[in-house]
Design a protein around this motif. Structure first.
Motif, short mmCIF file in Angstrom:
data_model
loop_
_atom_site.label_atom_id
_atom_site.label_comp_id
_atom_site.label_asym_id
_atom_site.label_seq_id
_atom_site.Cartn_x
_atom_site.Cartn_y
_atom_site.Cartn_z
N GLN A 191 6.92 -2.87 -4.98
CA GLN A 191 6.75 -1.92 -4.35
C GLN A 191 6.92 -0.61 -4.89
O GLN A 191 6.12 0.31 -4.46
CB GLN A 191 7.75 -1.86 -2.89
CG GLN A 191 7.58 -3.02 -2.07
CD GLN A 191 8.69 -2.99 -1.31
OE1 GLN A 191 9.72 -2.30 -1.18
NE2 GLN A 191 8.41 -4.30 0.01
N MET A 192 7.77 -0.69 -5.93
CA MET A 192 8.00 0.59 -6.89
C MET A 192 6.52 0.99 -7.53
O MET A 192 6.07 1.97 -7.65
CB MET A 192 8.76 0.44 -8.07
CG MET A 192 10.48 0.39 -7.58
SD MET A 192 11.00 1.92 -6.86
CE MET A 192 10.92 1.54 -5.21
N PHE B 51 3.63 0.07 -6.47
CA PHE B 51 2.76 0.62 -5.35
C PHE B 51 3.06 2.13 -5.15
O PHE B 51 2.06 2.90 -4.94
CB PHE B 51 2.99 -0.17 -4.06
CG PHE B 51 2.14 0.46 -2.95
CD1 PHE B 51 0.89 0.12 -2.70
CD2 PHE B 51 2.78 1.34 -2.12
CE1 PHE B 51 0.33 0.49 -1.53
CE2 PHE B 51 2.22 1.89 -1.09
CZ PHE B 51 0.92 1.42 -0.84
N LEU B 52 4.29 2.55 -5.16
CA LEU B 52 4.70 4.04 -5.07
C LEU B 52 4.20 4.73 -6.02
O LEU B 52 3.50 5.99 -5.90
CB LEU B 52 6.11 4.27 -4.84
CG LEU B 52 6.96 3.56 -3.61
CD1 LEU B 52 8.32 4.35 -3.63
CD2 LEU B 52 6.29 4.29 -2.26
N ARG B 53 4.03 4.43 -7.33
CA ARG B 53 3.59 5.00 -8.46
C ARG B 53 1.94 5.30 -8.27
O ARG B 53 1.40 6.36 -8.28
CB ARG B 53 3.83 4.35 -9.72
CG ARG B 53 3.40 4.84 -10.99
CD ARG B 53 3.61 6.34 -11.45
NE ARG B 53 5.16 6.63 -11.41
CZ ARG B 53 5.85 6.34 -12.52
NH1 ARG B 53 5.45 5.72 -13.60
NH2 ARG B 53 7.08 7.13 -12.35
N LEU B 54 1.49 4.04 -7.85
CA LEU B 54 -0.18 4.17 -7.51
C LEU B 54 -0.58 4.80 -6.62
O LEU B 54 -1.33 6.01 -6.68
CB LEU B 54 -0.59 2.64 -7.23
CG LEU B 54 -2.02 2.58 -7.28
CD1 LEU B 54 -2.72 2.49 -8.39
CD2 LEU B 54 -2.31 0.93 -6.53
N ALA B 55 0.23 4.98 -5.47
CA ALA B 55 0.19 5.85 -4.30
C ALA B 55 0.09 7.38 -4.72
O ALA B 55 -0.76 8.20 -4.15
CB ALA B 55 0.92 5.45 -2.97
N CYS B 56 1.33 7.64 -5.34
CA CYS B 56 1.45 9.04 -5.77
C CYS B 56 0.16 9.50 -6.73
O CYS B 56 -0.24 10.62 -6.37
CB CYS B 56 2.74 9.11 -6.52
SG CYS B 56 4.18 9.07 -5.46
N ARG B 57 -0.28 8.74 -7.61
CA ARG B 57 -1.20 9.10 -8.39
C ARG B 57 -2.62 9.55 -7.70
O ARG B 57 -3.27 10.35 -7.80
CB ARG B 57 -1.42 8.07 -9.56
CG ARG B 57 -0.53 7.81 -10.46
CD ARG B 57 -0.62 8.88 -11.71
NE ARG B 57 0.28 8.60 -12.51
CZ ARG B 57 1.77 9.06 -12.49
NH1 ARG B 57 2.01 9.78 -11.22
NH2 ARG B 57 2.72 8.86 -13.51
N GLN B 58 -2.94 8.44 -6.73
CA GLN B 58 -4.07 8.77 -5.54
C GLN B 58 -3.97 9.77 -4.79
O GLN B 58 -4.84 10.52 -4.63
CB GLN B 58 -4.30 7.43 -5.01
CG GLN B 58 -5.53 7.13 -4.72
CD GLN B 58 -6.02 5.70 -4.72
OE1 GLN B 58 -5.72 5.05 -5.53
NE2 GLN B 58 -6.69 5.21 -3.54
N PHE B 59 -2.76 9.98 -4.38
CA PHE B 59 -2.34 11.11 -3.36
C PHE B 59 -2.77 12.59 -4.14
O PHE B 59 -3.61 13.33 -3.49
CB PHE B 59 -0.89 11.26 -3.22
CG PHE B 59 -0.33 12.34 -2.01
CD1 PHE B 59 -0.91 12.23 -0.71
CD2 PHE B 59 0.17 13.30 -2.49
CE1 PHE B 59 -0.48 13.04 0.19
CE2 PHE B 59 0.78 14.13 -1.46
CZ PHE B 59 0.43 14.04 -0.15
N SER C 265 14.08 1.33 -10.78
CA SER C 265 13.75 2.90 -10.46
C SER C 265 13.46 3.39 -11.91
O SER C 265 12.60 4.18 -12.12
CB SER C 265 14.67 3.34 -9.54
OG SER C 265 14.39 4.94 -9.29
N PHE D 48 10.63 -6.01 -4.40
CA PHE D 48 10.95 -4.23 -4.62
C PHE D 48 10.09 -3.67 -5.73
O PHE D 48 9.61 -2.59 -5.92
CB PHE D 48 12.66 -4.27 -4.86
CG PHE D 48 13.03 -3.08 -5.13
CD1 PHE D 48 13.48 -2.46 -3.91
CD2 PHE D 48 12.93 -2.11 -6.19
CE1 PHE D 48 14.22 -1.01 -3.91
CE2 PHE D 48 13.41 -0.93 -6.56
CZ PHE D 48 14.03 -0.31 -5.32
N GLN E 26 10.54 2.78 -13.94
CA GLN E 26 9.51 4.10 -13.68
C GLN E 26 9.67 5.39 -14.73
O GLN E 26 8.64 6.15 -14.61
CB GLN E 26 9.35 4.67 -12.23
CG GLN E 26 9.56 3.31 -11.13
CD GLN E 26 7.91 2.79 -11.23
OE1 GLN E 26 6.89 3.61 -11.31
NE2 GLN E 26 7.72 1.70 -10.72
#
Lengths: 179, 68
Positions: free
Chosen positions: B43-44, B46-54, B12, B40, B15
């Motif tokens: 997945q971290m 992925f979360l960063r990527l998802a947030c940017r795209q969001f 974590s 894991f 990041q």
């Protein structure tokens, strides 16, 4: 934009004010814009600062570093993922989520993502969103909210793990099996 | 030797800041042996990527409502 502000502030009236002020400030400015997109980016950057100001105000009246019940609950859930020797319980071991691009293309995924975000405890979500959505550096987030670095790290770890778990059980669980 | 629990904290923090050489070494040694933690880490990311795209989805919207 309103919904975005609401997600961050979790207060409808405050969010409305923030967006209105941002729009007013943008329109009052003397900058000219090449197009709609440039204007929007500009309004958004004003809104970002407004949101942070409001979060700072809120954090002055509420104790951000005190552990709320919902946060303590998340920490217990996290602890329960591990055996006594601090290694994963077999059933809790993170599994592969497949191709990220495939996931991110699916509209339904974004609904689940938003629900999971809204499901995070309020203070946890705020710190996380400041970091990941407003893209402040972590030390900036800590400074603005008067948190120590280690406290900030704990909160971000809690948020990431909570979000990860929520997505894993509500989106990815029908996919690959834990290995 | 890192435990999985400690490894998740380092992953974590990775990041948020560059890990020290020592931390990196410990983490890599752990990841080499632990598939759960390798997942894991993915997945971290992925979360960063998802947030940017969001955020891009929000910014790309004209009326501020969620994308269709």
């Amino acid at each position: 934009m309103l919904k975005f502000a609401q997600m961050q502030l979790r207060d409808a009236a405050m969010a409305e004010d923030a967006v209105q002020e941002a729009l007013a400030a943008a329109l009052a400015g003397e900058r000219s814009f090449a197009g709609r997109a440039a204007l929007k980016t500009w309004v958004f950057s004003i809104l970002r600062n407004k949101i942070v100001d409001l979060i700072r105000l809120q954090s002055r009246t509420t104790n951000v570093s005190a552990l709320a019940d919902d946060e303590a609950g998340m920490d217990e859930t996290f602890e329960a993922l591990f055996k006594a020797n601090a290694h994963w319980r077999p059933e809790a071991r993170p599994f592969g989520w497949g191709n990220p691009e495939d996931t991110l293309r699916q509209e339904r995924f974004w609904e689940v993502f938003e629900i999971c975000l809204n499901h995070l405890p309020e203070k946890t979500a705020r710190v996380f969103m400041m970091r990941e959505f407003l893209e402040f550096e972590t030390d900036e987030v800590c400074r603005k909210l008067n948190l120590t670095i280690s406290n900030c790290n704990v909160i971000l770890h809690r948020a990431r793990n909570g979000l990860r778990r929520c997505l894993e059980s509500n989106w990815f669980s029908s996919g690959e099996k834990p290995c | 030797m890192l435990s999985c629990k400690e490894a998740t904290r380092l992953m974590s923090e990775a990041q948020d800041r560059p890990l020290s050489r020592g931390e990196k070494l410990l983490l890599e040694m752990h990841l080499a042996m632990c598939r759960g933690c390798r997942n894991f880490r993915t997945q971290m990311d992925f979360l960063r990527l998802a947030c940017r795209q969001f955020m891009r989805r929000w910014n790309g919207q004209d009326d501020g409502s969620p994308p269709p």
